[in-house]
Design a protein around this motif. Structure first.
Motif, PDB file in Angstrom:
ATOM      1  N   ALA A 235      57.801  45.797  43.739  1.00 14.08           N
ATOM      2  CA  ALA A 235      57.562  45.156  42.444  1.00 14.08           C
ATOM      3  C   ALA A 235      57.126  43.704  42.587  1.00 14.08           C
ATOM      4  CB  ALA A 235      58.819  45.254  41.596  1.00 14.08           C
ATOM      5  N   GLN A 238      53.436  43.522  42.509  1.00 13.16           N
ATOM      6  CA  GLN A 238      52.846  44.442  41.545  1.00 13.16           C
ATOM      7  C   GLN A 238      51.467  43.999  41.053  1.00 13.16           C
ATOM      8  OE1 GLN A 238      54.999  44.937  37.862  1.00 13.16           O
ATOM      9  NE2 GLN A 238      55.921  42.908  38.011  1.00 13.16           N
ATOM     10  N   PHE A 285      58.993  50.859  39.451  1.00 11.05           N
ATOM     11  CA  PHE A 285      57.699  50.301  39.843  1.00 11.05           C
ATOM     12  C   PHE A 285      56.756  51.399  40.298  1.00 11.05           C
ATOM     13  CE2 PHE A 285      55.055  48.642  43.412  1.00 11.05           C
ATOM     14  CZ  PHE A 285      54.137  47.966  42.624  1.00 11.05           C
ATOM     15  N   CYS A 289      53.156  52.424  38.495  1.00 11.32           N
ATOM     16  CA  CYS A 289      51.848  52.505  39.165  1.00 11.32           C
ATOM     17  C   CYS A 289      51.207  53.870  38.922  1.00 11.32           C
ATOM     18  CB  CYS A 289      52.005  52.268  40.666  1.00 11.32           C
ATOM     19  SG  CYS A 289      52.370  50.564  41.119  1.00 11.32           S
TER      20      CYS A 289
END
Length: 330
Positions: A235, A238, A285, A289
């Motif tokens: 993360a 990110q 996370f 994605c």
């Protein structure tokens, strides 16, 4: 359309589970799935704009055997269906969810099974359905991609396919004395692209340094392949990672998403053909994605590979695969 030697319909007994009623608000996947026998049945027609998902099993781990891995992933499709039965329905009321049965590998004829898979994938796409293929070893990727490519060559030959592969391995091995295997799929795709003059667009996500030789890193570099390493997939990075995904997606007309379950730490996915103690964590996370890829509107087809029930513990791998499918389909 498909050789009966490479096909097995799904038994109705497979899709059973909790029943809280027939109202849409309480339905589960086993209540919505429509089983189609490709040898005798007719695939339902979709209305314009109607969403259709076609589940296709790939019951084959011959490529894993040739690659020296742990066999057992041929039973992955059945393992996966069992884990999905009680998932709640959160897709549209008019969406059509099909189970087209399994492509099976007979007499170690992996190439025949891959060809049969390509036929079924192309058939689903021609009829407006988005394929969701469940392996099986990661040799599923070559058959799956070939089916997408065959469909596009007949309908939109100028379109490009970008492959996003969540995987600990590049799978860019050259065929050896035993032929192709579960680790050669993307090398084969690259070779096919070279012959056809199409760009080879490939983004592996979750690559581990200790799972790939230097030669494979050099092969990737020689093919112009950029990758996202496992150690940086977090993360805290990110913005960079999502930027890489968005840039890759923007450069392709269509996206084929493939997830090898060995991309995850073995504590979350022990039932795989090549387990590793480290790997990606299927946290918020990761799913963020994955959802951003799906939200691009460019995903033409999806698969999950290397779900091996022989080595699964408490169905953790199957349940994770089901959670991934739920996120991608919903």
């Amino acid at each position: 359309m498909i050789d009966f030697l490479f096909y097995r319909k799904t038994s109705a007994e497979v899709w059973t589970g909790r029943n809280d009623g027939t109202d849409l608000a309480v339905q589960r996947w086993h209540q919505r799935v429509i089983l189609v026998d490709l040898l005798h049945g007719v695939i339902p027609l979709l209305s314009p704009g109607q969403k259709g998902i076609a589940l296709i099993g790939f019951s084959c781990d011959e490529g894993v055997r040739r690659n020296g891995g742990r066999v057992g992933a041929k039973d992955g499709p059945a393992h996966f269906r069992k884990a999905c039965c009680n998932l709640p329905v959160h897709f549209n009321e008019d969406a059509v969810f099909l189970d087209l049965g399994d492509v099976v590998c007979k007499d170690q004829d992996m190439e025949g099974a891959q060809h049969a898979l390509a036929q079924v994938v192309a058939y689903a796409l021609v009829n407006g359905y988005q394929p969701f293929v469940i392996g099986g070893g990661h040799e599923v990727a070559y058959g799956h991609y070939t089916g997408i490519d065959s469909y596009l060559n007949k309908t939109r030959p100028a379109d490009s396919i970008g492959v996003i592969n969540f995987d600990a391995h590049f799978d860019l091995r050259e065929p050896n004395a035993h032929g192709t295997n579960s680790g050669t799929g993307f090398f084969q795709i690259a070779e096919d692209c070279k012959v056809s003059g199409k760009p080879f667009r490939y983004l592996p996500v979750g690559i581990q340094l200790n799972s790939n030789t230097k030669y494979l890193f050099d092969t990737a570099a020689g093919l112009g392949v950029k990758h996202i390493p496992a150690e940086g997939f977090m993360a805290a990075n990110q913005e960079v990672i999502k930027g890489q995904l968005e840039e890759f997606i923007a450069g392709s007309t269509h996206i084929y998403v493939t997830i090898c379950m060995d991309v995850f730490s073995s504590s979350f996915a022990p039932g795989v053909s090549a387990a590793a103690f480290s790997g990606l964590i299927p946290d918020a996370f990761f799913f963020s994605c994955l959802k951003s890829v799906m939200a691009s509107g460019k995903v033409i087809s999806m698969d999950i590979a290397e779900c091996n029930p022989v080595f699964d513990q408490d169905q953790r791998t199957a349940k994770l695969a089901a959670a991934l499918a739920f996120s991608m389909i919903t």
